[in-house]
Design a protein around this motif. Structure first.
Motif, PDB file in Angstrom:
ATOM      1  N   ARG A   2      -1.027  32.205  42.595  1.00 30.46           N
ATOM      2  CA  ARG A   2      -1.382  33.161  41.545  1.00 30.46           C
ATOM      3  C   ARG A   2      -2.891  33.393  41.493  1.00 30.46           C
ATOM      4  O   ARG A   2      -3.367  34.501  41.305  1.00 30.46           O
TER       5      ARG A   2
ATOM      6  N   SER B  75      -0.694  43.400  46.271  1.00 34.09           N
ATOM      7  CA  SER B  75       0.757  43.319  46.126  1.00 34.09           C
ATOM      8  C   SER B  75       1.458  42.869  47.403  1.00 34.09           C
ATOM      9  O   SER B  75       2.405  42.092  47.349  1.00 34.09           O
TER      10      SER B  75
ATOM     11  N   LEU C 164       4.991  38.954  38.181  1.00 31.71           N
ATOM     12  CA  LEU C 164       4.388  40.274  38.074  1.00 31.71           C
ATOM     13  C   LEU C 164       5.452  41.308  37.695  1.00 31.71           C
ATOM     14  O   LEU C 164       5.275  42.125  36.795  1.00 31.71           O
TER      15      LEU C 164
ATOM     16  N   ASP D 215       5.444  43.507  34.367  1.00 28.28           N
ATOM     17  CA  ASP D 215       5.222  44.945  34.508  1.00 28.28           C
ATOM     18  C   ASP D 215       6.452  45.796  34.200  1.00 28.28           C
ATOM     19  O   ASP D 215       6.337  46.856  33.608  1.00 28.28           O
TER      20      ASP D 215
END
Lengths: 301, 517
Positions: free
Chosen positions: A238, A244, A255, A259
């Motif tokens: 992390r 990405s 993530l 998101d």
């Protein structure tokens, strides 16, 4: 062996006593078992059922979907938002290379520490133990900043690279793992080495052809533990990975969660199920080795 | 080894020498560059490791260590060095605005350019290559035209040179090889993009200033060695070093700043500043409680699984089901729990509502978040305690119980007076180790609810369910505008200290160093 049997007998005695007590205790124990099983199994069951639920965003509240389908899995591998397949590949790649590196380094070090006598050997092992007591997570700020600085000069081990991650995982192997391998080799009779040396083999040949082949159990233990740890690591990945396409599946999942939690809940659960599968596949046949490794030293006496 | 021929060993020595030599040269280069940039801690660490490797692989005396020289080098760099570097960081101001060393900051300041009002100006025409690169044809007031391409020096070029075609009436080439001349309407459309490009090669670069005019850029800041100060070439202002920032007399500050020693400033925060100290102690208190209850309850449940189902018909199946949490990766388990407890998604809230009429605010209410965190952590770790306590119980000799049975002890008495004390004795080292682990259990805290809900009115952001290590993470990584590595490192140093104490405690219960015999 003798000891196991006698303790089994002791258990039988205890049980006879318990059984003779009353029915209530038996029912009570089953009731506790049921509650615990519900606690243990519910999350796993729920994540599988949600992943099969085609309703996109809302949990139905029921434990099993009315119209199960694989649409979430299909979307998981074919969506425009997140490269899930890449994440999975990254994780498997990083974990495999780290495992290979760790096994190599720990076997060589374990052999040298077990068979050779040299100055500083004991001090070195004590140093390993002392360093090992500090969880590596404490170094996260220092590791992040040093990797950033290192990356300015050696780009292969900078931020956002898999190289840095692998080196850190492999470096972690110079801890208790080395001592586990050393302890295992200690149990292999030195006479094996000596006869090979008398026959003219070099120490390297002795290790390679005589000792390494009989180290299978410890190699599997170390390998499985390393793979599980590297695959499942969250913090270091992390902190170090940014873009990405470089992420591991664990970082990617979080993530995902933060998101697109509202839109694609089914996809997230499908991602969680798929990401868990490699570890479960390794774990089921090799459970014995995992337990050996994790409990090493606990029941020596 | 005794049998190997002298030639062979000489050959292997030469190969060794070659490999070590290449490594030495490569490392020397990196280390020298780091020194020039002022990265002394990292440069020293790498130097030490390089010297170590060279000694090990060249001196015959260290032959046994060759088996794990690389391993030691990695451990030094990624295990020992981070600890030392944390100590160093804790007395510096490293953080947002102060991420570089002084030489690096000076380098970056000196690379900044400005468009002088007076300086040389040109008329310009833009050309574009098929690859999307741009070139400029510059026309000064007087004299020949110049070709300006990013990264190449600007030079006066005559027709025929460097692919420059015939000039039109205005003295502008109709074509430049590899580029296409852009018509004015197209040029207008891309002015914002063009304006960001430095044409030419530093220190002589040209930037467009308007549709008609391009101007030569000049270096804005220059470092003056003698005064140890930065001079603004545009205004003449002098910026002197002040606490890691070049600052003018009027108090104007230049960014980036750089890393300097600040002494015990961060540690002073814990002791001297009540607005910092009090919430930090709250975090510490919760940290201890979290670790204690996690271990205590996980151990209790694990022990219960060991003892309660022994010999119960179906116990194998029961235990197989109860160990299910173990192989699931931790992050995934926590994510599942988080979603399962979510009132909109999971089944827990509707279930609780139908029974009790209401369901707790797992993620907004600090007390419930804490209960949730401990519950999830127990779920994650009781299988481990089940396995180790089952192993430990097997090692208790049954003769001990015989005497107790003779004395007429019931099974509760046997458990309380024999099994439990013996188990605790055997497992105490692991229980302490587990406490240490949970004391730093970042994953559970962070993934479950990111340490939230936030504490009100704190000088730096803190969460009500933060533990020390997740607070460190918050300081260092969450909000990059207010990153404070120095403070984060100082808290880490405190953690190192706390853990050392736990380890001393653990050593008293175990022969930790027995393995080294």
């Amino acid at each position: 062996m003798q000891k196991t049997r006698s303790s089994a007998m002791w258990y039988d005695d205890l049980l006879k006593q318990l059984r003779s007590h009353d029915w209530l205790s038996l029912i009570g124990r089953y009731a506790v078992a049921l509650v615990l099983i519900a606690f243990a199994v519910a999350p796993a069951l729920w994540v599988v059922s949600s992943s099969l639920n085609p309703a996109k965003s809302l949990g139905s509240g029921s434990l099993w979907p009315k119209h199960p389908s694989l649409v979430n899995y299909d979307e998981l591998f074919n969506n425009d938002f997140f490269p899930y397949t890449t994440w999975l590949k990254n994780s498997l790649k990083i974990a495999s290379i780290s495992t290979a590196g760790t096994v190599t380094i720990t076997c060589l070090a374990g052999y040298a520490l077990s068979r050779f006598r040299f100055k500083g050997r004991r001090q070195f092992m004590i140093a390993i133990l002392i360093l090992n007591v500090f969880p590596s997570i404490l170094g996260m700020v220092a590791i992040y900043t040093s990797i950033q600085q290192l990356g300015l000069y050696i780009s292969a081990v900078g931020l956002d690279t898999h190289g840095s991650l692998i080196l850190i995982y492999v470096a972690g192997s110079m801890g208790i793992n080395v001592l586990m391998v050393k302890a295992y080799i200690d149990t292999i009779p030195v006479e094996l080495d000596e006869s090979a040396l008398v026959d003219g083999a070099s120490p390297w040949q002795t290790f390679r052809h005589i000792i390494f082949p009989i180290m299978r159990p410890i190699v599997i233990t170390i390998g499985v533990l390393t793979f599980i740890a590297a695959y499942g690591d969250f913090v270091i990945a992390r902190v170090l990975l940014k873009s990405s396409n470089q992420l591991t599946v664990m970082v990617g999942l979080l993530l995902f969660q933060t998101d697109r939690f509202d839109q694609d809940f089914g996809m997230i659960t499908a991602g969680a199920v798929i990401a868990a599968i490699p570890i479960i596949l390794i774990y089921i046949p090799l459970q014995r080795y995992v337990i050996d490794g994790l409990t090493a030293g606990s029941v020596k006496g | 080894m005794n049998q190997s021929s002298p030639q062979l060993s000489r050959l292997s020595y030469v190969i060794n020498l070659g490999v070590v030599g290449v490594m030495l040269v490569a490392m020397m280069r990196v280390i020298l560059m780091m020194m020039a940039d002022g990265l002394y801690p990292l440069a020293s660490a790498l130097s030490a490791i390089t010297v170590f490797l060279a000694l090990v692989y060249l001196r015959r005396r260290f032959t046994p260590v060759r088996w794990f020289g690389i391993g030691i080098a990695l451990a030094l760099l990624f295990t020992l060095y981070p600890i030392l570097f944390t100590l160093y960081l804790s007395v510096t101001n490293m953080g947002s605005g102060h991420l570089m060393t002084k030489p690096q900051a000076v380098d970056q300041l000196e690379s900044q350019l400005y468009l002088p009002e007076g300086g040389q100006t040109y008329g310009w025409t833009a050309y574009e290559s098929p690859g999307g690169n741009y070139a400029l044809w510059l026309l000064p007031e007087e004299g020949p035209g110049l070709l300006a391409i990013p990264g190449q020096s600007i030079e006066a070029v005559t027709v025929g040179e460097r692919g420059v075609g015939e000039l039109d009436d205005d003295g502008i080439p109709e074509s430049i090889e590899g580029y296409e001349r852009l018509p004015v309407n197209r040029t207008v459309a891309i002015i914002p993009a063009l304006g960001a490009i430095d044409f030419g090669k530093a220190p002589n670069t040209v930037r467009i200033r308007s549709l008609r005019e391009a101007a030569e850029l000049k270096q804005k800041y220059r470092y003056d060695d003698g005064q140890d100060a930065i001079v603004d070439e545009e205004t003449g202002t002098l910026f002197k070093p002040l606490k890691g920032t070049f600052t003018s007399v009027e108090g104007e500050e230049l960014t980036p700043g750089y890393i300097v020693y600040v002494g015990i400033k961060h540690f002073d925060h814990f002791i001297g500043n009540a607005r910092f100290r009090e919430p930090l102690f709250k975090i510490f208190g919760w940290n201890v409680a979290f670790a204690f209850w996690s271990v205590f309850l996980s151990f209790a449940v694990g022990l219960m699984v060991t003892l309660l189902f022994e010999g119960l018909p179906g116990s194998r199946l029961i235990r197989a089901l109860l160990i299910i949490p173990w192989p699931i990766p931790v992050l995934i388990s926590i994510l599942i729990w988080r979603n399962m407890l979510n009132p909109d998604l999971g089944f827990v809230a509707p279930a609780l509502e139908s029974i009790f009429g209401s369901s707790p605010a797992w993620f907004q209410d600090a007390a419930w978040t804490r209960i949730g965190l401990i519950m999830v952590n127990v779920w994650l770790s009781y299988p481990y305690f089940y396995v180790i306590s089952a192993g430990a119980i097997r090692s208790i000799p049954h003769e001990i119980y015989d005497a107790a049975v003779v004395d007429g002890a019931g099974h509760w008495n046997k458990f309380y007076h024999i099994t439990l004390p013996l188990l605790l004795r055997i497992l105490m080292p692991l229980l302490i180790a587990s406490f240490t682990f949970n004391f730093n259990n970042f994953n559970v805290i962070y993934i479950f609810n990111f340490g939230r809900p936030p504490m009100p009115d704190t000088i730096v952001p803190m969460g009500q369910t933060d533990i020390l290590i997740s607070f460190v993470y918050r300081l260092a990584f969450i909000n990059t505008n207010v990153t404070n590595y120095g403070l984060a490192a100082a808290i880490t140093v405190m953690l190192f200290f706390l853990i050392s104490m736990m380890v001393v405690f653990q050593v008293r219960f175990t022969n930790l160093f027995r393995e080294a015999e």
